[in-house]
Design a protein around this motif. Sequence first.
Motif, mmCIF file in Angstrom:
data_model
loop_
_atom_site.group_PDB
_atom_site.id
_atom_site.type_symbol
_atom_site.label_atom_id
_atom_site.label_comp_id
_atom_site.label_asym_id
_atom_site.label_seq_id
_atom_site.Cartn_x
_atom_site.Cartn_y
_atom_site.Cartn_z
ATOM 1 N N ALA A 239 0.827 -1.210 0.000
ATOM 2 C CA ALA A 239 0.000 0.000 0.000
ATOM 3 C C ALA A 239 0.862 1.262 0.000
ATOM 4 O O ALA A 239 0.560 2.242 -0.688
ATOM 5 C CB ALA A 239 -0.939 -0.012 1.206
ATOM 6 N N ALA A 240 1.926 1.258 0.780
ATOM 7 C CA ALA A 240 2.769 2.452 0.907
ATOM 8 C C ALA A 240 3.521 2.767 -0.384
ATOM 9 O O ALA A 240 3.659 3.936 -0.767
ATOM 10 C CB ALA A 240 3.762 2.273 2.054
ATOM 11 N N LEU A 241 4.014 1.723 -1.049
ATOM 12 C CA LEU A 241 4.838 1.934 -2.237
ATOM 13 C C LEU A 241 4.036 1.945 -3.529
ATOM 14 O O LEU A 241 4.507 2.458 -4.543
ATOM 15 C CB LEU A 241 5.908 0.835 -2.332
ATOM 16 C CG LEU A 241 6.977 0.821 -1.230
ATOM 17 C CD1 LEU A 241 7.798 -0.463 -1.308
ATOM 18 C CD2 LEU A 241 7.887 2.023 -1.377
ATOM 19 N N GLY A 242 2.830 1.370 -3.477
ATOM 20 C CA GLY A 242 2.072 1.220 -4.716
ATOM 21 C C GLY A 242 2.638 0.117 -5.594
ATOM 22 O O GLY A 242 2.795 0.287 -6.812
ATOM 23 N N VAL A 243 2.954 -1.026 -4.987
ATOM 24 C CA VAL A 243 3.566 -2.137 -5.710
ATOM 25 C C VAL A 243 2.557 -2.753 -6.676
ATOM 26 O O VAL A 243 1.399 -2.983 -6.326
ATOM 27 C CB VAL A 243 4.071 -3.210 -4.719
ATOM 28 C CG1 VAL A 243 4.611 -4.433 -5.458
ATOM 29 C CG2 VAL A 243 5.147 -2.616 -3.815
ATOM 30 N N VAL A 258 -4.270 -12.838 3.311
ATOM 31 C CA VAL A 258 -3.978 -11.947 4.440
ATOM 32 C C VAL A 258 -3.259 -10.695 3.940
ATOM 33 O O VAL A 258 -3.632 -9.566 4.277
ATOM 34 C CB VAL A 258 -3.123 -12.678 5.502
ATOM 35 C CG1 VAL A 258 -2.737 -11.718 6.631
ATOM 36 C CG2 VAL A 258 -3.874 -13.875 6.057
ATOM 37 N N TYR A 259 -2.205 -10.901 3.148
ATOM 38 C CA TYR A 259 -1.473 -9.752 2.598
ATOM 39 C C TYR A 259 -2.423 -8.826 1.829
ATOM 40 O O TYR A 259 -2.375 -7.594 1.986
ATOM 41 C CB TYR A 259 -0.362 -10.207 1.643
ATOM 42 C CG TYR A 259 0.636 -11.183 2.190
ATOM 43 C CD1 TYR A 259 0.986 -11.222 3.533
ATOM 44 C CD2 TYR A 259 1.296 -12.072 1.339
ATOM 45 C CE1 TYR A 259 1.931 -12.114 4.010
ATOM 46 C CE2 TYR A 259 2.236 -12.968 1.801
ATOM 47 C CZ TYR A 259 2.547 -12.994 3.140
ATOM 48 O OH TYR A 259 3.482 -13.886 3.609
ATOM 49 N N ASP A 260 -3.267 -9.433 0.995
ATOM 50 C CA ASP A 260 -4.188 -8.634 0.173
ATOM 51 C C ASP A 260 -5.174 -7.855 1.039
ATOM 52 O O ASP A 260 -5.440 -6.672 0.784
ATOM 53 C CB ASP A 260 -4.957 -9.539 -0.790
ATOM 54 C CG ASP A 260 -4.104 -10.056 -1.933
ATOM 55 O OD1 ASP A 260 -2.950 -9.612 -2.048
ATOM 56 O OD2 ASP A 260 -4.594 -10.891 -2.716
ATOM 57 N N ALA A 261 -5.710 -8.523 2.064
ATOM 58 C CA ALA A 261 -6.698 -7.858 2.928
ATOM 59 C C ALA A 261 -6.059 -6.705 3.695
ATOM 60 O O ALA A 261 -6.673 -5.636 3.857
ATOM 61 C CB ALA A 261 -7.305 -8.871 3.895
ATOM 62 N N ILE A 262 -4.832 -6.884 4.168
ATOM 63 C CA ILE A 262 -4.117 -5.807 4.862
ATOM 64 C C ILE A 262 -3.946 -4.616 3.916
ATOM 65 O O ILE A 262 -4.194 -3.459 4.275
ATOM 66 C CB ILE A 262 -2.738 -6.287 5.352
ATOM 67 C CG1 ILE A 262 -2.881 -7.381 6.423
ATOM 68 C CG2 ILE A 262 -1.899 -5.123 5.861
ATOM 69 C CD1 ILE A 262 -3.374 -6.913 7.758
ATOM 70 N N CYS A 263 -3.501 -4.910 2.702
ATOM 71 C CA CYS A 263 -3.269 -3.855 1.719
ATOM 72 C C CYS A 263 -4.552 -3.086 1.427
ATOM 73 O O CYS A 263 -4.559 -1.842 1.420
ATOM 74 C CB CYS A 263 -2.703 -4.470 0.435
ATOM 75 S SG CYS A 263 -2.304 -3.289 -0.850
ATOM 76 N N ARG A 264 -5.639 -3.801 1.210
ATOM 77 C CA ARG A 264 -6.919 -3.132 0.903
ATOM 78 C C ARG A 264 -7.399 -2.295 2.084
ATOM 79 O O ARG A 264 -7.895 -1.171 1.918
ATOM 80 C CB ARG A 264 -7.979 -4.174 0.537
ATOM 81 C CG ARG A 264 -7.762 -4.853 -0.801
ATOM 82 C CD ARG A 264 -9.003 -5.636 -1.220
ATOM 83 N NE ARG A 264 -8.740 -6.411 -2.423
ATOM 84 C CZ ARG A 264 -8.383 -7.679 -2.437
ATOM 85 N NH1 ARG A 264 -8.252 -8.346 -1.277
ATOM 86 N NH2 ARG A 264 -8.162 -8.305 -3.572
ATOM 87 N N THR A 265 -7.275 -2.835 3.281
ATOM 88 C CA THR A 265 -7.733 -2.119 4.470
ATOM 89 C C THR A 265 -6.980 -0.808 4.648
ATOM 90 O O THR A 265 -7.522 0.176 5.144
ATOM 91 C CB THR A 265 -7.572 -3.011 5.723
ATOM 92 O OG1 THR A 265 -8.330 -4.210 5.543
ATOM 93 C CG2 THR A 265 -8.053 -2.301 6.981
ATOM 94 N N GLY A 268 -4.793 0.485 -0.190
ATOM 95 C CA GLY A 268 -4.014 0.146 -1.374
ATOM 96 C C GLY A 268 -4.713 -0.885 -2.228
ATOM 97 O O GLY A 268 -5.739 -1.451 -1.853
ATOM 98 N N ARG A 269 -4.141 -1.124 -3.405
ATOM 99 C CA ARG A 269 -4.622 -2.167 -4.296
ATOM 100 C C ARG A 269 -3.573 -3.268 -4.329
ATOM 101 O O ARG A 269 -2.423 -2.996 -4.688
ATOM 102 C CB ARG A 269 -4.846 -1.623 -5.703
ATOM 103 C CG ARG A 269 -5.399 -2.660 -6.673
ATOM 104 C CD ARG A 269 -5.474 -2.104 -8.086
ATOM 105 N NE ARG A 269 -6.025 -3.086 -9.012
ATOM 106 C CZ ARG A 269 -6.031 -2.970 -10.325
ATOM 107 N NH1 ARG A 269 -5.506 -1.870 -10.876
ATOM 108 N NH2 ARG A 269 -6.541 -3.896 -11.096
ATOM 109 N N PRO A 270 -3.913 -4.479 -3.939
ATOM 110 C CA PRO A 270 -2.910 -5.542 -3.922
ATOM 111 C C PRO A 270 -2.284 -5.720 -5.297
ATOM 112 O O PRO A 270 -2.956 -5.554 -6.330
ATOM 113 C CB PRO A 270 -3.704 -6.789 -3.513
ATOM 114 C CG PRO A 270 -4.892 -6.253 -2.785
ATOM 115 C CD PRO A 270 -5.226 -4.957 -3.453
ATOM 116 N N PRO A 271 -1.001 -6.047 -5.340
ATOM 117 C CA PRO A 271 -0.334 -6.243 -6.627
ATOM 118 C C PRO A 271 -0.730 -7.556 -7.279
ATOM 119 O O PRO A 271 -1.392 -8.401 -6.680
ATOM 120 C CB PRO A 271 1.143 -6.252 -6.238
ATOM 121 C CG PRO A 271 1.155 -6.785 -4.849
ATOM 122 C CD PRO A 271 -0.095 -6.241 -4.201
#
Length: 526
Positions: A239-243, A258-265, A268-271
């Motif tokens: 989320a921070a970098l916009g990967v 889990v990674y995706d849900a953290i990013c969305r919360t 961010g948009r998961p890579p």
Amino acid sequence: MTALRDAAMTSKAWPFEEARRLLKRVEQAGKDHVLFETGYGPSGLPHIGTFGEVARTTMIRRAFEVISDIPTRLICFSDDLDGMRKVPDNVPDPAALRAHLQLPLTDVPDPFGTHDSFGAHNNAMLRRFLDTFGFEYEFISATAFYRAGQFDEILLRAAERYDELMAIMLKTLRDERRQTYSIFLPIHPETGRVLYVPMKDVSDGHVTFDDEEGREWRLPVTGGNVKLQWKPDFGARWAALGVDFEMYGKDHAANTPVYDAICRTLGGRPPEHFTYELFLDANGEKISKSKGNGLSIDEWLTYAATESLSYFMYLKPKTAKRMHFDVIPKAVDEYHQQLRAYPDQDTAGQANNPVFHIHGGDVPASDMVVPFSMLLNLASVAGAEDVERLWGFIRRYAPGASPEGNPQLHAAAEGAVRYYNDFVKPAKTYRLPTQPEREALEALRNGLRGWTGETTDEAFQSLVYDVGRDRFDPMRAWFQALYQVLLGADQGPRFGGFIALYGAEETADLIDRALAGDLVRDSAAA
């Protein structure tokens, strides 16, 4: 370039398939660049998995640059703010590091005495490692990222959405772990240690907690005062970098939701993800740094060039593969087969050729006039303890070849001598021929004595076939006999090519030694 781009848009080569998927994402988002990321845990030295991850990511990056003009970046992110959980065994005076357990790796003294910290030392090793192989990347230290405030916006958002993030994580934990878990790991203001303690309160961008001695502290989440646990950190970094793209091993696959849900919360948009299968050792067990099984980069490069390792990494990344010493000869020879095929292929064929992805389109010519597997067998029968003895045979086989004019071949010959002495020689097992095999070997020997025909691979291969055709069914039994009786192995090179390289009279002499039992006796004595 237009023809190549057209071919790339339909190519079934996996880097192009991933690049096309990534292009759709970027076009939908309207981004002005594409960000690839690879992560690195600097608690140890870079290893062959690190190479594979960066090499494969680079292949996809290059493929993307063929199908799109959108600029790309590759970030290598080092998790060097992690606390040192245990003292590595492979450092000088490990006992001296015990007092620094739980300190961020960048605050642990460098046991090698060459850098400001242990983390800095390992980061330098990583960068030297990546630079050696010519990877293009931007390096980011987690310590610098946190402490410079580049993570502050995401950390403040994580504090605001703490309950949501905790709900994601708690579902993945055992009951006893839930009691003490927090996504935040505070860094103690006095000791500097990374603390694994529950939070008493998270509000107003601050965390409140008790340290191990029961003292209460309140710290801002910004400025490097806290770091995130590794799973939340994974998604937060996206989320921070916009990967836009990150690959990782199958052992991470269960954590992807889990990674995706953290990013969305965190907004961010998961890579796009690419999960690759893990490497196995000779016994089919997962390669582990702690076990030391499998191959290291240095071990591979002792016997073969980097490009052969890149070729191995290219092959079927979603299929588990044994990565042991015996895969090296096949990888070397197949890589050079692809190099030789490349100039005669059309654009579509070149786009599907592994060497295009290994070299980014700037594909060199192969100067390997003798296959690596043939060099190994030559080293075996010639008792070659050094490369000069091999070159004596190579020059006769290919008069125009030389160490200076054929640097790939020369390097392969040096590697073949080392490989033969380390692996082939100790494992060689000769056997005596059966009576039908003896008769066939005598016929082959008689055909080779005073040979007046062409001294080409094909001419000698025809002789070998003529001898075996009427005596063996299936023919593979004849070739297996040649390998086991003359070379002490279960398989080997195209035998006509071996004769052309070793020499007709020399091969006849070798057969005489085998028929007399000398090869079996010499092997047993060794």
